[in-house]
Scaffold this active site. Sequence first.
Site, PDB file in Angstrom:
ATOM      1  N   CYS A  59       7.069   3.094  16.125  1.00  0.00           N
ATOM      2  CA  CYS A  59       7.920   2.159  16.876  1.00  0.00           C
ATOM      3  C   CYS A  59       7.186   1.711  18.144  1.00  0.00           C
ATOM      4  CB  CYS A  59       9.243   2.839  17.273  1.00  0.00           C
ATOM      5  SG  CYS A  59      10.280   1.734  18.250  1.00  0.00           S
ATOM      6  N   ARG A 113       0.848  -1.203   0.000  1.00  0.00           N
ATOM      7  CA  ARG A 113       0.000   0.000   0.000  1.00  0.00           C
ATOM      8  C   ARG A 113       0.883   1.252   0.000  1.00  0.00           C
ATOM      9  NH1 ARG A 113      -4.487  -0.855   3.185  1.00  0.00           N
ATOM     10  NH2 ARG A 113      -5.337   1.136   2.444  1.00  0.00           N
ATOM     11  N   GLY A 122     -16.909   9.968  -1.129  1.00  0.00           N
ATOM     12  CA  GLY A 122     -16.231   8.723  -1.476  1.00  0.00           C
ATOM     13  C   GLY A 122     -16.093   7.726  -0.350  1.00  0.00           C
ATOM     14  N   THR A 123     -17.146   7.587   0.465  1.00  0.00           N
ATOM     15  CA  THR A 123     -17.084   6.574   1.506  1.00  0.00           C
ATOM     16  C   THR A 123     -18.395   5.794   1.551  1.00  0.00           C
ATOM     17  OG1 THR A 123     -16.680   6.136   3.857  1.00  0.00           O
ATOM     18  CG2 THR A 123     -17.751   8.214   3.312  1.00  0.00           C
ATOM     19  N   HIS A 144      -7.433   7.440  10.446  1.00  0.00           N
ATOM     20  CA  HIS A 144      -7.058   6.027  10.425  1.00  0.00           C
ATOM     21  C   HIS A 144      -5.565   5.824  10.188  1.00  0.00           C
ATOM     22  CE1 HIS A 144     -11.417   4.670   9.322  1.00  0.00           C
ATOM     23  NE2 HIS A 144     -11.285   5.009  10.570  1.00  0.00           N
ATOM     24  N   ASN A 164     -20.892  10.882  -3.869  1.00  0.00           N
ATOM     25  CA  ASN A 164     -20.456   9.485  -3.910  1.00  0.00           C
ATOM     26  C   ASN A 164     -20.845   8.848  -5.240  1.00  0.00           C
ATOM     27  OD1 ASN A 164     -19.037   7.843  -1.887  1.00  0.00           O
ATOM     28  ND2 ASN A 164     -20.722   6.385  -2.237  1.00  0.00           N
ATOM     29  N   ASP A 171      -3.514   7.547   2.351  1.00  0.00           N
ATOM     30  CA  ASP A 171      -2.627   8.150   1.359  1.00  0.00           C
ATOM     31  C   ASP A 171      -2.413   9.632   1.674  1.00  0.00           C
ATOM     32  OD1 ASP A 171      -5.558   8.011  -0.565  1.00  0.00           O
ATOM     33  OD2 ASP A 171      -4.614   9.921  -0.067  1.00  0.00           O
TER      34      ASP A 171
HETATM   35  C1  BV8 Z   1     -13.291   1.816  16.904  1.00  0.00           C
HETATM   36  C2  BV8 Z   1      -7.111   0.728   8.155  1.00  0.00           C
HETATM   37  C3  BV8 Z   1     -13.689   2.302  19.211  1.00  0.00           C
HETATM   38  C4  BV8 Z   1      -6.163   1.333   7.253  1.00  0.00           C
HETATM   39  C5  BV8 Z   1      -9.452   0.916   8.477  1.00  0.00           C
HETATM   40  C6  BV8 Z   1     -20.808  -1.794  15.187  1.00  0.00           C
HETATM   41  C7  BV8 Z   1     -21.112  -0.451  15.430  1.00  0.00           C
HETATM   42  C8  BV8 Z   1     -20.096   0.469  15.610  1.00  0.00           C
HETATM   43  C9  BV8 Z   1     -18.766   0.094  15.507  1.00  0.00           C
HETATM   44  C10 BV8 Z   1     -18.483  -1.212  15.248  1.00  0.00           C
HETATM   45  C11 BV8 Z   1     -19.483  -2.171  15.102  1.00  0.00           C
HETATM   46  N1  BV8 Z   1     -18.880  -3.364  14.881  1.00  0.00           N
HETATM   47  C12 BV8 Z   1     -17.543  -3.187  14.883  1.00  0.00           C
HETATM   48  C13 BV8 Z   1     -17.287  -1.901  15.106  1.00  0.00           C
HETATM   49  C14 BV8 Z   1     -16.015  -1.252  15.176  1.00  0.00           C
HETATM   50  C15 BV8 Z   1     -15.319  -1.124  13.827  1.00  0.00           C
HETATM   51  C16 BV8 Z   1     -16.262  -1.045  12.652  1.00  0.00           C
HETATM   52  O1  BV8 Z   1     -16.798  -0.002  12.341  1.00  0.00           O
HETATM   53  N2  BV8 Z   1     -16.461  -2.194  11.977  1.00  0.00           N
HETATM   54  C17 BV8 Z   1     -17.323  -2.203  10.815  1.00  0.00           C
HETATM   55  C18 BV8 Z   1     -16.834  -3.243   9.821  1.00  0.00           C
HETATM   56  C19 BV8 Z   1     -18.756  -2.471  11.298  1.00  0.00           C
HETATM   57  N3  BV8 Z   1     -14.602   0.119  13.894  1.00  0.00           N
HETATM   58  C20 BV8 Z   1     -13.398   0.132  14.480  1.00  0.00           C
HETATM   59  O2  BV8 Z   1     -12.860  -0.844  14.938  1.00  0.00           O
HETATM   60  C21 BV8 Z   1     -12.743   1.503  14.580  1.00  0.00           C
HETATM   61  N4  BV8 Z   1     -12.355   1.712  15.948  1.00  0.00           N
HETATM   62  O3  BV8 Z   1     -14.490   1.663  16.711  1.00  0.00           O
HETATM   63  O4  BV8 Z   1     -12.750   2.109  18.149  1.00  0.00           O
HETATM   64  C22 BV8 Z   1     -14.164   3.710  19.180  1.00  0.00           C
HETATM   65  C23 BV8 Z   1     -15.500   3.993  18.849  1.00  0.00           C
HETATM   66  C24 BV8 Z   1     -15.919   5.310  18.828  1.00  0.00           C
HETATM   67  C25 BV8 Z   1     -15.037   6.340  19.115  1.00  0.00           C
HETATM   68  C26 BV8 Z   1     -13.714   6.027  19.424  1.00  0.00           C
HETATM   69  C27 BV8 Z   1     -13.275   4.701  19.445  1.00  0.00           C
HETATM   70  C28 BV8 Z   1     -11.495   1.562  13.733  1.00  0.00           C
HETATM   71  C29 BV8 Z   1     -11.886   1.554  12.275  1.00  0.00           C
HETATM   72  C30 BV8 Z   1     -10.633   1.768  11.415  1.00  0.00           C
HETATM   73  C31 BV8 Z   1     -10.315   0.508  10.703  1.00  0.00           C
HETATM   74  N5  BV8 Z   1      -9.263   0.744   9.738  1.00  0.00           N
HETATM   75  N6  BV8 Z   1      -8.448   0.989   7.653  1.00  0.00           N
HETATM   76  C32 BV8 Z   1      -6.228   0.712   5.924  1.00  0.00           C
HETATM   77  O5  BV8 Z   1      -5.911  -0.480   5.787  1.00  0.00           O
HETATM   78  O6  BV8 Z   1      -6.609   1.453   5.033  1.00  0.00           O
HETATM   79  S1  BV8 Z   1     -11.011   1.050   7.860  1.00  0.00           S
HETATM   80  C33 BV8 Z   1     -11.033   0.933   6.153  1.00  0.00           C
HETATM   81  O7  BV8 Z   1     -12.391   0.994   5.735  1.00  0.00           O
HETATM   82  C34 BV8 Z   1     -10.400   2.105   5.466  1.00  0.00           C
HETATM   83  O8  BV8 Z   1      -9.435   2.755   6.230  1.00  0.00           O
HETATM   84  C35 BV8 Z   1     -11.523   3.047   5.216  1.00  0.00           C
HETATM   85  O9  BV8 Z   1     -11.337   4.147   6.005  1.00  0.00           O
HETATM   86  C36 BV8 Z   1     -12.693   2.363   5.766  1.00  0.00           C
HETATM   87  C37 BV8 Z   1     -13.980   2.688   5.094  1.00  0.00           C
HETATM   88  O10 BV8 Z   1     -13.852   2.386   3.762  1.00  0.00           O
HETATM   89  P1  BV8 Z   1     -14.224   3.524   2.690  1.00  0.00           P
HETATM   90  O11 BV8 Z   1     -13.197   4.575   2.744  1.00  0.00           O
HETATM   91  O12 BV8 Z   1     -15.641   3.948   2.869  1.00  0.00           O
HETATM   92  O13 BV8 Z   1     -14.044   2.689   1.391  1.00  0.00           O
HETATM   93  P2  BV8 Z   1     -15.095   1.675   0.747  1.00  0.00           P
HETATM   94  O14 BV8 Z   1     -14.387   0.862  -0.260  1.00  0.00           O
HETATM   95  O15 BV8 Z   1     -15.863   0.998   1.831  1.00  0.00           O
HETATM   96  O16 BV8 Z   1     -16.125   2.643  -0.005  1.00  0.00           O
HETATM   97  C38 BV8 Z   1     -15.673   3.435  -1.079  1.00  0.00           C
HETATM   98  C39 BV8 Z   1     -16.835   4.306  -1.503  1.00  0.00           C
HETATM   99  O17 BV8 Z   1     -16.391   5.182  -2.521  1.00  0.00           O
HETATM  100  C40 BV8 Z   1     -18.000   3.518  -2.059  1.00  0.00           C
HETATM  101  O18 BV8 Z   1     -19.203   3.999  -1.482  1.00  0.00           O
HETATM  102  C41 BV8 Z   1     -17.974   3.824  -3.563  1.00  0.00           C
HETATM  103  O19 BV8 Z   1     -19.280   3.925  -4.113  1.00  0.00           O
HETATM  104  C42 BV8 Z   1     -17.311   5.179  -3.593  1.00  0.00           C
HETATM  105  N7  BV8 Z   1     -16.532   5.424  -4.802  1.00  0.00           N
HETATM  106  C43 BV8 Z   1     -15.788   4.547  -5.533  1.00  0.00           C
HETATM  107  N8  BV8 Z   1     -15.222   5.201  -6.575  1.00  0.00           N
HETATM  108  C44 BV8 Z   1     -15.600   6.498  -6.485  1.00  0.00           C
HETATM  109  C45 BV8 Z   1     -16.430   6.644  -5.365  1.00  0.00           C
HETATM  110  N9  BV8 Z   1     -16.967   7.819  -5.008  1.00  0.00           N
HETATM  111  C46 BV8 Z   1     -16.692   8.882  -5.798  1.00  0.00           C
HETATM  112  N10 BV8 Z   1     -15.903   8.824  -6.881  1.00  0.00           N
HETATM  113  C47 BV8 Z   1     -15.347   7.660  -7.274  1.00  0.00           C
HETATM  114  N11 BV8 Z   1     -14.579   7.609  -8.369  1.00  0.00           N
END
Ligand code: BV8
Length: 228
Positions: A117, A59, A175-176, A109, A201, A94
């Site tokens: 470290c 990445r 874009g999310t 994130h 989006n 990025d």
């Molecule tokens: C946390 C790492 C506690 C880096 C990432 C139930 C309820 C609430 C929370 C949870 C739950 N079950 C589990 C949880 C917690 C969990 C979570 O949310 N899980 C999900 C699966 C349910 N969350 C966590 O663990 C977070 N920490 O909750 O701590 C806390 C709570 C509150 C306050 C403080 C602390 C930590 C989450 C971080 C995880 N790390 N990434 C990396 O490898 O990149 S997340 C990962 O997915 C990415 O980083 C990214 O940020 C994230 C979301 O993805 P998107 O960016 O939305 O990308 P995606 O592909 O999904 O969508 C792309 C979109 O773009 C689409 O809609 C598409 O249509 C659109 N698109 C495409 N092309 C275009 C476009 N739009 C416009 N133009 C285009 N050309």
Amino acid sequence: MANIRNIVILTGAGISAESGLRTFRAEDGLWEDHRVEDVATPEAFIRDPDLVQRFYDARRAGVQEAQPNPAHEALARLDSQWDDELLIVTQNIDDLHERAGAGRVLHMHGEALSAWCTACNARHRWLATLADGPACPSCGTAAMRPDIVWFGEMPYRMEEIFAALARADLFVSIGTSGAVYPAAGFVQQAGAHGARTMELNLDRSQGSHWFDDTRLGPASVLVPQWVD
Ligand code: BV8
């Protein structure tokens, strides 16, 4: 944008898709090659550190090859022209917002070009690989991990983000998919404090129903149209 003073913009993988960086949940999505639990959790890093390091090494290299697109450039123009509060909260690891010229960027994130470290807690700008176990420039130990927030870990600077959402007059999500929390809940927090909310989006996100306004299309078209 009449009577708008404070703006919070949330970006996700979709804003960098047209720069060639894969999103997460599309058919060619990033996780498709790996189960997310196998590469983006602390447990995965303990279980198979080499797999996780190599996933982020790839990445990190991809980020350095990518270039900002018109969506990043439009947000950078807005950031430079906007005299009141503006904060770009990005879920992306990025640096395309910064390379387009944006200054007020918060990586909730973490960042691909940063190494953390685990021995001395120092963070370093890092462009090379980590899988080969390089020594930490500060303490000399070979104990660096990607400076990334994995599932189950606390996103960065949440208090600052919540405070900005409470003051926002306008919240724009770009874009999310609205699949990951707490970012996916920001629209509700901003709306509850009286902000207007808009989603730009490619497809309707999981949270589209929370937005006052949803515009569908590629970010490289929608964001300059909105900004300019
Ligand atoms: C946390 C790492 C506690 C880096 C990432 C139930 C309820 C609430 C929370 C949870 C739950 N079950 C589990 C949880 C917690 C969990 C979570 O949310 N899980 C999900 C699966 C349910 N969350 C966590 O663990 C977070 N920490 O909750 O701590 C806390 C709570 C509150 C306050 C403080 C602390 C930590 C989450 C971080 C995880 N790390 N990434 C990396 O490898 O990149 S997340 C990962 O997915 C990415 O980083 C990214 O940020 C994230 C979301 O993805 P998107 O960016 O939305 O990308 P995606 O592909 O999904 O969508 C792309 C979109 O773009 C689409 O809609 C598409 O249509 C659109 N698109 C495409 N092309 C275009 C476009 N739009 C416009 N133009 C285009 N050309």
